[in-house]
Design a protein around this motif. Structure first.
Motif, PDB file in Angstrom:
ATOM      1  N   VAL A 246      75.266  29.614 102.210  1.00 21.99           N
ATOM      2  CA  VAL A 246      76.331  28.629 102.419  1.00 21.99           C
ATOM      3  C   VAL A 246      75.903  27.238 101.992  1.00 21.99           C
ATOM      4  O   VAL A 246      74.711  26.936 101.888  1.00 21.99           O
ATOM      5  CB  VAL A 246      76.752  28.577 103.908  1.00 21.99           C
ATOM      6  CG1 VAL A 246      77.365  29.903 104.333  1.00 21.99           C
ATOM      7  CG2 VAL A 246      75.575  28.213 104.786  1.00 21.99           C
ATOM      8  N   GLU A 247      76.942  26.402 101.751  1.00 22.74           N
ATOM      9  CA  GLU A 247      76.687  24.999 101.464  1.00 22.74           C
ATOM     10  C   GLU A 247      77.452  24.214 102.515  1.00 22.74           C
ATOM     11  O   GLU A 247      78.683  24.279 102.558  1.00 22.74           O
ATOM     12  CB  GLU A 247      77.229  24.669 100.067  1.00 22.74           C
ATOM     13  CG  GLU A 247      76.455  23.577  99.343  1.00 22.74           C
ATOM     14  CD  GLU A 247      76.942  23.482  97.898  1.00 22.74           C
ATOM     15  OE1 GLU A 247      76.130  23.689  96.990  1.00 22.74           O
ATOM     16  OE2 GLU A 247      78.145  23.219  97.713  1.00 22.74           O
TER      17      GLU A 247
ATOM     18  N   GLY B 220      66.964  27.925 105.381  1.00 27.08           N
ATOM     19  CA  GLY B 220      67.539  27.175 104.274  1.00 27.08           C
ATOM     20  C   GLY B 220      69.048  27.361 104.253  1.00 27.08           C
ATOM     21  O   GLY B 220      69.710  27.221 105.279  1.00 27.08           O
ATOM     22  N   ASP B 221      69.555  27.787 103.103  1.00 25.12           N
ATOM     23  CA  ASP B 221      71.004  27.967 103.028  1.00 25.12           C
ATOM     24  C   ASP B 221      71.411  29.400 103.366  1.00 25.12           C
ATOM     25  O   ASP B 221      72.568  29.775 103.264  1.00 25.12           O
ATOM     26  CB  ASP B 221      71.531  27.566 101.643  1.00 25.12           C
ATOM     27  CG  ASP B 221      70.920  28.406 100.536  1.00 25.12           C
ATOM     28  OD1 ASP B 221      70.007  29.215 100.837  1.00 25.12           O
ATOM     29  OD2 ASP B 221      71.347  28.253  99.376  1.00 25.12           O
ATOM     30  N   GLU B 222      70.444  30.226 103.769  1.00 30.21           N
ATOM     31  CA  GLU B 222      70.766  31.606 104.074  1.00 30.21           C
ATOM     32  C   GLU B 222      70.940  31.793 105.583  1.00 30.21           C
ATOM     33  O   GLU B 222      70.083  31.426 106.373  1.00 30.21           O
ATOM     34  CB  GLU B 222      69.673  32.536 103.566  1.00 30.21           C
ATOM     35  CG  GLU B 222      70.104  33.979 103.680  1.00 30.21           C
ATOM     36  CD  GLU B 222      69.114  34.948 103.046  1.00 30.21           C
ATOM     37  OE1 GLU B 222      68.298  34.510 102.201  1.00 30.21           O
ATOM     38  OE2 GLU B 222      69.162  36.128 103.417  1.00 30.21           O
ATOM     39  N   VAL B 223      72.099  32.352 105.959  1.00 22.46           N
ATOM     40  CA  VAL B 223      72.408  32.543 107.374  1.00 22.46           C
ATOM     41  C   VAL B 223      72.716  34.016 107.610  1.00 22.46           C
ATOM     42  O   VAL B 223      73.473  34.617 106.848  1.00 22.46           O
ATOM     43  CB  VAL B 223      73.636  31.713 107.787  1.00 22.46           C
ATOM     44  CG1 VAL B 223      73.798  31.740 109.307  1.00 22.46           C
ATOM     45  CG2 VAL B 223      73.509  30.291 107.279  1.00 22.46           C
TER      46      VAL B 223
ATOM     47  N   ALA C 277      81.234  25.919 101.982  1.00 24.96           N
ATOM     48  CA  ALA C 277      81.373  26.812 100.830  1.00 24.96           C
ATOM     49  C   ALA C 277      80.457  28.035 100.984  1.00 24.96           C
ATOM     50  O   ALA C 277      79.309  27.904 101.379  1.00 24.96           O
ATOM     51  CB  ALA C 277      81.022  26.075  99.550  1.00 24.96           C
ATOM     52  N   VAL C 278      81.023  29.200 100.667  1.00 28.25           N
ATOM     53  CA  VAL C 278      80.215  30.426 100.717  1.00 28.25           C
ATOM     54  C   VAL C 278      79.796  30.798  99.308  1.00 28.25           C
ATOM     55  O   VAL C 278      80.634  31.006  98.432  1.00 28.25           O
ATOM     56  CB  VAL C 278      81.015  31.573 101.364  1.00 28.25           C
ATOM     57  CG1 VAL C 278      80.215  32.865 101.320  1.00 28.25           C
ATOM     58  CG2 VAL C 278      81.392  31.206 102.788  1.00 28.25           C
ATOM     59  N   LEU C 279      78.485  30.823  99.053  1.00 29.02           N
ATOM     60  CA  LEU C 279      77.988  31.078  97.700  1.00 29.02           C
ATOM     61  C   LEU C 279      77.736  32.561  97.445  1.00 29.02           C
ATOM     62  O   LEU C 279      77.797  33.030  96.320  1.00 29.02           O
ATOM     63  CB  LEU C 279      76.675  30.307  97.464  1.00 29.02           C
ATOM     64  CG  LEU C 279      76.742  28.805  97.749  1.00 29.02           C
ATOM     65  CD1 LEU C 279      75.366  28.178  97.584  1.00 29.02           C
ATOM     66  CD2 LEU C 279      77.765  28.142  96.835  1.00 29.02           C
TER      67      LEU C 279
END
Ligand SMILES: Nc1ncnc2c1ncn2[C@@H]1O[C@H](COP(=O)(O)OP(=O)(O)O)[C@@H](O)[C@H]1O
Ligand SMILES: [Mg+2]
Lengths: 273, 303
Positions: free
Chosen positions: B234-235, B251-254, B277-279
């Protein structure tokens, strides 16, 4: 043909098929212990025979004309029963003790601990294999010695009795030492500082009557002295003490050690905690 | 019908150290059972108490209804144990060792057919006459397993049988052991490889510091410890009301734990509302490893 011969010569051939399941566990352990030393017979049988013969040749060569222990018995003939008994005792001890210490150090003793074998079966199997190795070495020394010297056998039953008692006593002692020792060097110390002195100071090479009174008295405290003296009585019909006294002393020692050994095994000393 | 293994109130102290602190466990006949736990949890100690190598401080163990102390002969007849350490007798070859081992249990020549079956089943056929000393580590491990099976015990305990063993043997071993299990043998194993326990075992007990912390069927364990996980990149900042569902964030990983699949919808819409935002999206099955780490903590991640 070879196969037929080898099955007939194999003493286990018939027993393997016919032993009752009730005794098969003990029988199997006994058989394994026999094969264990038989596989390395050069080291376990041939080498002690050779050692005994070297003693015989050297001592008889050096002392034959100087020492006379009993009338009508040459010194070389006098030496034979002592050397037989010494080797018999050492090998009976070595068999059970080395098998147990090896199994403990290698860890494969657990293969036995996992089985339904009782402590009594365990004891009998190790004892019987030790006795057979001791007796085999003793008998072989006798047969080879006959090539060099005439050795009478005045009272065969005394010979047999002391051979059986001696091998049983040291076989039992070996089980005790094998269970007690945790490392090879403890076992080596036991062998070098207990077994060796006791055998050498027991009158293998001399009659204790040739010793000063003090050392005579000390020798009479040594149970190995009685085994050798009683055994020798069987051959020559004379000894330093009465064979009945020797029988009594050896018998009492055997019972005491067997009692101790069985107590250790039953309690699981050093084997189960 | 007696249980294959019945453990009641077992404690074991080594001096002042309490290796087992009250174990109660019943394993039924025909089960394929896993005993898991980090190193030092007490698995081997428990196995040694079953086999009589150790004596309990308190409590009782029965194998097929026979007390391991008062009725030790019957109990040991019913039990085949593969020890954790790679021990062997250097004087004999594989077949001789198996014959001896069977003989100690009273089995004679009538048992030779079974010995051949085990030797073949474990891929030892061309090593049957090789001295134990000359076998490679993997082959020694097979021989050790073969030896434990020599007297055809109804209850078979394998203490880390696949530790340090190549993939090929692991597969061969499990094919053979599963066959025995189908024939009615009870199998108990400890293993480092949790996938093995997951695919093989119907029930699992997890040990930690000498206590059973979980005892359940493998399926139920997986289900109750969140059947699935949603892994997102995610952002932006994840809204507060979703925080309780987060299992792990790096980090950006959930990673979210999901009680059911409908929660995916809820999470995604909540993120959209919060303008996160979902990457990337990944949906993962939970495996025993996750359950294990959840329950006993990540002590090196070893079973
Ligand atoms: N004979 C022993 N003496 C003292 N401590 C022991 C003994 N055997 C095991 N332990 C201790 O008991 C604990 C459990 O050991 P173990 O049963 O081998 O664990 P696991 O098999 O689960 O790795 C460990 O902390 C270990 O150090
Ligand atoms: Mg262990």
């Amino acid at each position: 043909m070879m196969r037929l011969l080898s099955t007939w010569l194999n003493p286990f051939y018939w027993l393997d098929d016919h032993i009752s399941p009730r005794y098969r566990g003990m029988y199997t352990l006994f058989k394994k212990e026999l094969l264990r030393f038989w596989r390395v017979a050069f080291q376990t049988i041939a080498s002690p025979i050779l050692t005994a013969l070297l003693y015989l040749l050297i001592f008889s060569h050096v002392l034959e004309s100087h020492v006379k222990v009993y009338d009508q018995v040459s010194y070389t003939a006098f030496l034979v029963p002592g050397l037989m008994m010494m080797s018999l005792l050492q090998n009976a001890f070595a068999n059970s003790s080395s098998s147990l210490i090896q199994s403990k150090v290698m860890g494969n003793i657990i293969f036995l601990m996992l089985t339904p074998l009782t402590y009594l079966e365990f004891f009998i199997a190790f004892l019987a294999a030790s006795m057979i190795r001791g007796l085999a070495v003793g008998l072989s020394i006798y047969l080879v010695a006959l090539l060099f010297v005439d050795v009478p056998t005045v009272h065969p039953w005394w010979i047999i009795a002391f051979a059986l008692l001696g091998s049983a006593l040291l076989g039992t002692f070996g089980v005790i030492a094998g269970i007690w020792a945790d490392k090879f060097d403890q076992m080596a110390a036991f062998q070098n500082f207990v077994i060796m002195p006791l055998t050498f100071l027991s009158g293998v090479f001399y009659s204790i009557h040739s010793l000063p009174p003090f050392w005579q008295a000390v020798s009479q405290l040594n149970p190995f002295f009685y085994m050798i003296d009683g055994f020798r009585y069987g051959f020559f019909g004379q000894g330093d003490v009465s064979p009945w006294l020797s029988l009594g002393v050896v018998g009492v020692f055997l019972l005491a050690l067997a009692w101790l050994c069985l107590k250790m095994l039953k309690s699981g000393y050093k084997l189960r905690s | 019908m007696a249980a294959a293994v019945e453990i009641q109130g077992i404690t074991k102290h080594f001096g002042a150290f309490e290796a087992l602190r009250g174990i109660d466990l019943t394993i039924g006949q025909g089960e394929f059972f896993a005993l898991l736990g980090p190193n030092g949890a007490g698995k081997s100690t428990l196995i040694n108490l079953m086999s009589g190598l150790l004596r309990p401080t308190s409590g009782h163990i029965r194998i097929m209804g026979h007390d391991v102390q008062s009725d030790y002969q019957q109990a040991r007849m019913a039990l085949g144990v593969v020890p954790q350490e790679l021990v062997f007798d250097p004087f004999f070859n594989v077949r001789e060792m198996m014959r001896f081992q069977a003989g100690y249990f009273g089995c004679g020549p009538e048992n030779d057919g079974w010995i051949d079956e085990v030797i073949t089943g474990l891929g030892l056929a061309d090593k049957a006459h090789t001295n134990m000393r000359q076998l490679s580590g993997g082959m020694k491990r097979r021989a050790l397993i073969a030896q434990a099976l020599a007297h055809r015990p109804p209850v078979i305990v394998l203490d880390e049988p696949t530790a340090g063993v190549d993939v090929e043997l692991r597969q061969m071993l499990w094919v053979f052991i599963q066959k025995l299990n189908r024939q009615g043998h009870t199998i108990i194993l400890t293993t480092h490889y949790l996938e093995e326990a997951e695919t093989l075992c119907q029930r699992v007990a997890m040990l930690k510091q000498g206590r059973v912390v979980t005892l359940d069927t493998t399926q139920q364990l997986l289900r109750s410890h969140a059947a699935k996980q949603l892994s997102l990149r995610v952002e932006g900042v994840v809204p507060a009301h979703l925080q309780t569902m987060i299992k792990q964030q790096q980090g950006d990983e959930v990673i979210f734990n999901l009680a059911d699949i409908g929660q995916v919808e809820i999470i995604l819409s909540a993120l959209r509302q919060a303008q996160v935002a979902v990457l990337d999206i990944q949906l993962q099955e939970v495996d025993l490893e996750d359950v294990f780490l959840n329950l006993v903590g990540s002590q090196g991640g070893q079973a």
